[in-house]
Write a protein that holds these residues in place. Sequence first.
Motif, short mmCIF file in Angstrom:
data_model
loop_
_atom_site.label_atom_id
_atom_site.label_comp_id
_atom_site.label_asym_id
_atom_site.label_seq_id
_atom_site.Cartn_x
_atom_site.Cartn_y
_atom_site.Cartn_z
N MET A 85 14.01 -25.85 -13.76
CA MET A 85 13.78 -25.40 -12.38
C MET A 85 12.54 -26.05 -11.77
N ALA A 86 11.49 -26.19 -12.57
CA ALA A 86 10.26 -26.80 -12.07
C ALA A 86 10.53 -28.22 -11.59
N THR A 87 11.37 -28.94 -12.30
CA THR A 87 11.74 -30.29 -11.88
C THR A 87 12.60 -30.26 -10.63
N CYS A 88 13.51 -29.31 -10.54
CA CYS A 88 14.38 -29.20 -9.37
C CYS A 88 13.55 -29.02 -8.10
N ARG A 89 12.47 -28.25 -8.18
CA ARG A 89 11.64 -28.01 -7.00
C ARG A 89 10.93 -29.28 -6.54
N ASP A 90 10.74 -30.23 -7.46
CA ASP A 90 10.01 -31.44 -7.12
C ASP A 90 10.90 -32.55 -6.58
N LEU A 91 12.22 -32.39 -6.64
CA LEU A 91 13.11 -33.44 -6.17
C LEU A 91 13.12 -33.49 -4.64
N GLU A 92 13.43 -34.69 -4.13
CA GLU A 92 13.38 -34.88 -2.68
C GLU A 92 14.48 -34.10 -1.97
N HIS A 93 15.67 -34.07 -2.57
CA HIS A 93 16.81 -33.43 -1.92
C HIS A 93 16.90 -31.96 -2.34
N PRO A 94 17.47 -31.12 -1.49
CA PRO A 94 17.51 -29.68 -1.80
C PRO A 94 18.36 -29.37 -3.03
N VAL A 95 17.83 -28.56 -3.91
CA VAL A 95 18.53 -28.12 -5.11
C VAL A 95 18.35 -26.61 -5.23
N ALA A 96 19.44 -25.89 -5.43
CA ALA A 96 19.39 -24.44 -5.61
C ALA A 96 19.87 -24.11 -7.02
N CYS A 97 19.20 -23.16 -7.66
CA CYS A 97 19.48 -22.83 -9.06
C CYS A 97 20.02 -21.41 -9.20
N MET A 98 20.93 -21.26 -10.15
CA MET A 98 21.45 -19.95 -10.56
C MET A 98 21.16 -19.82 -12.05
N MET A 99 20.22 -18.97 -12.41
CA MET A 99 19.82 -18.79 -13.80
C MET A 99 20.70 -17.74 -14.46
N VAL A 100 21.32 -18.11 -15.59
CA VAL A 100 22.23 -17.21 -16.30
C VAL A 100 21.71 -17.04 -17.72
N ARG A 104 18.49 -9.89 -20.15
CA ARG A 104 17.99 -9.63 -18.80
C ARG A 104 16.64 -10.30 -18.63
N LEU A 105 16.48 -11.05 -17.53
CA LEU A 105 15.26 -11.81 -17.30
C LEU A 105 14.30 -11.01 -16.44
N ASN A 106 13.01 -11.07 -16.78
CA ASN A 106 12.02 -10.49 -15.88
C ASN A 106 11.62 -11.52 -14.84
N ASP A 107 10.82 -11.11 -13.85
CA ASP A 107 10.47 -12.00 -12.74
C ASP A 107 9.74 -13.24 -13.22
N GLN A 108 8.86 -13.08 -14.22
CA GLN A 108 8.09 -14.23 -14.67
C GLN A 108 8.99 -15.24 -15.36
N GLU A 109 9.92 -14.76 -16.21
CA GLU A 109 10.82 -15.66 -16.91
C GLU A 109 11.77 -16.36 -15.96
N ALA A 110 12.10 -15.73 -14.85
CA ALA A 110 13.05 -16.32 -13.92
C ALA A 110 12.37 -17.11 -12.82
N GLY A 111 11.13 -17.48 -13.01
CA GLY A 111 10.47 -18.35 -12.03
C GLY A 111 10.03 -17.61 -10.80
N CYS A 112 9.61 -16.33 -10.99
CA CYS A 112 9.09 -15.53 -9.87
C CYS A 112 10.09 -15.41 -8.73
N CYS A 213 4.48 -33.52 -14.05
CA CYS A 213 4.29 -33.95 -15.44
C CYS A 213 4.01 -32.77 -16.36
N ALA A 214 3.57 -31.65 -15.81
CA ALA A 214 3.29 -30.48 -16.65
C ALA A 214 4.55 -29.71 -17.01
N ALA A 215 5.69 -30.07 -16.41
CA ALA A 215 6.90 -29.29 -16.59
C ALA A 215 7.68 -29.68 -17.84
N PHE A 216 7.32 -30.82 -18.47
CA PHE A 216 8.12 -31.31 -19.59
C PHE A 216 7.40 -31.14 -20.91
N PRO A 217 8.14 -30.79 -21.96
CA PRO A 217 7.53 -30.79 -23.29
C PRO A 217 7.03 -32.18 -23.65
#
Length: 471
Positions: A85-100, A104-112, A213-217
């Motif tokens: 998701m962190a990479t998706c936010r940095d792309l030039e074109h719009p990207v929307a994510c559906m986390m599955v 059950r995910l809390n807000d922090q785990e699901a990217g706020c 660059c901080a988003a990748f292992p």
Amino acid sequence: MTSYNAQEHHLTSTTCLPKPGVLIIVVEDDTDTAHLYQTILATRYHHVAVCHSGSEAVARLVSHQGPAVVVLDYHLPDMTGIEVMATCRDLEHPVACMMVSADRLNDQEAGCGEAIRLTKPLGCQTLLQWTAKLVHKVQTAVHGEGPGDHAPENLLIGQSAAMQHLRTLIPRLAQSRSPLWLHGESGTGKELAARSVHYCSPRSSGPFVAVNCAAFPEALIESMLFGHVKGAFSGATRDHKGFFEAADQGTLFLDEVGDMPLPFQAKLLRALQTGTITPVGSTRDVRVDCRVITACHRDLAQSVREGAFREDLYYRLNVLSLALPPLRERQGDALMLADHLLESLAREERIAVCPLDEEARNWIQQHDWPGNVRELENRLRRALLLCDGKAITVNNLMLNDDERLTSAPPPSQAPSGVGIHFSPGRMTLRQIEDAAIEATLEACDGCIERAARQLGVAASTLHRRRRRQAA
């Protein structure tokens, strides 16, 4: 695993297909589940791809260079869904994510809350309904952009002297091929400045690729930037281009470059010096032509002194530099930005614009904004969703109860000069002002924002005066 019911899906298959420019990517390491999702989605969408790892999904998004919707498993073999998701936010074109996720995910785990969060097992109708909403969201974002939307005056909002100077520098710096270093505090808009440089440059018709660059292992960053060949490592089932090749003939923006592992920094230095990269697992150099813009919120010079960042790479990246001012130093820009952001956020959330009441406008002017524009945007988004269609108040802008308690002290606590003792003829004006500031701060329990409101000045003014006193 959820079973696919063809009868349940019968009505949806007759729905009009969206425009083929939107790519649907299913990111799921379980082959059966991935095939199930692909089968369901393919009845409604032209382009549905399956990726079994996070790095494969990122590579597909980069090469697509267009709007996309990602159905994303939280647990992946090489990275988490949050990192994708962190990479998706940095792309030039719009990207929307559906986390599955099966859990059950809390807000922090699901990217706020920045993605739709769903729990497995996922029903057919649920998958189709949420995908349709996200497709509409990215299509709206694409159609809402005009050719002049990337001009400096449209990306970098503000009329302060600092911002006007910034907008005059950008077109001049954009004409160069040399690396550009953007420095400033977190949340000051470094990526927006990088985009503005790109669209003012001769490379504006080429791609703009933004990478956090901080988003990748650490183990994956070389593959993500330089690409890899089939068989280079476990899970590399095909060749894929990295971000450098994706940005060929355009601009590559490397954010948080200070978080790059030290061993990889030597390889990045060679790429910048030679204009070539070597994909992981390959012995063949690939020539790339892209301008590199870098940014980091930390002091890289200090990192060099500490041995955490290569000195030769630091000087290679810092050929040209551009400083982005913090919001507290942009006199009068906070309110202008707030009005602009409220309109943008209302369009994004598909709700009516709610105005700021007078007290809220005063608070925005006086707040010190340690998180800069990002903090302003997050506070406004929250306020817009909580104000029930009414004017936004100061309480709506508060992030928690503690802030509410300190934002509006009762009149009985107002200092109004109590405890300030003057000695006529023995104190300079500066000393009198300093005494008034200290007494007010003491009455406000050290809260600079409350003291600033009582004194009728900006909080940044108090910060500067206290720093000068301590010097």
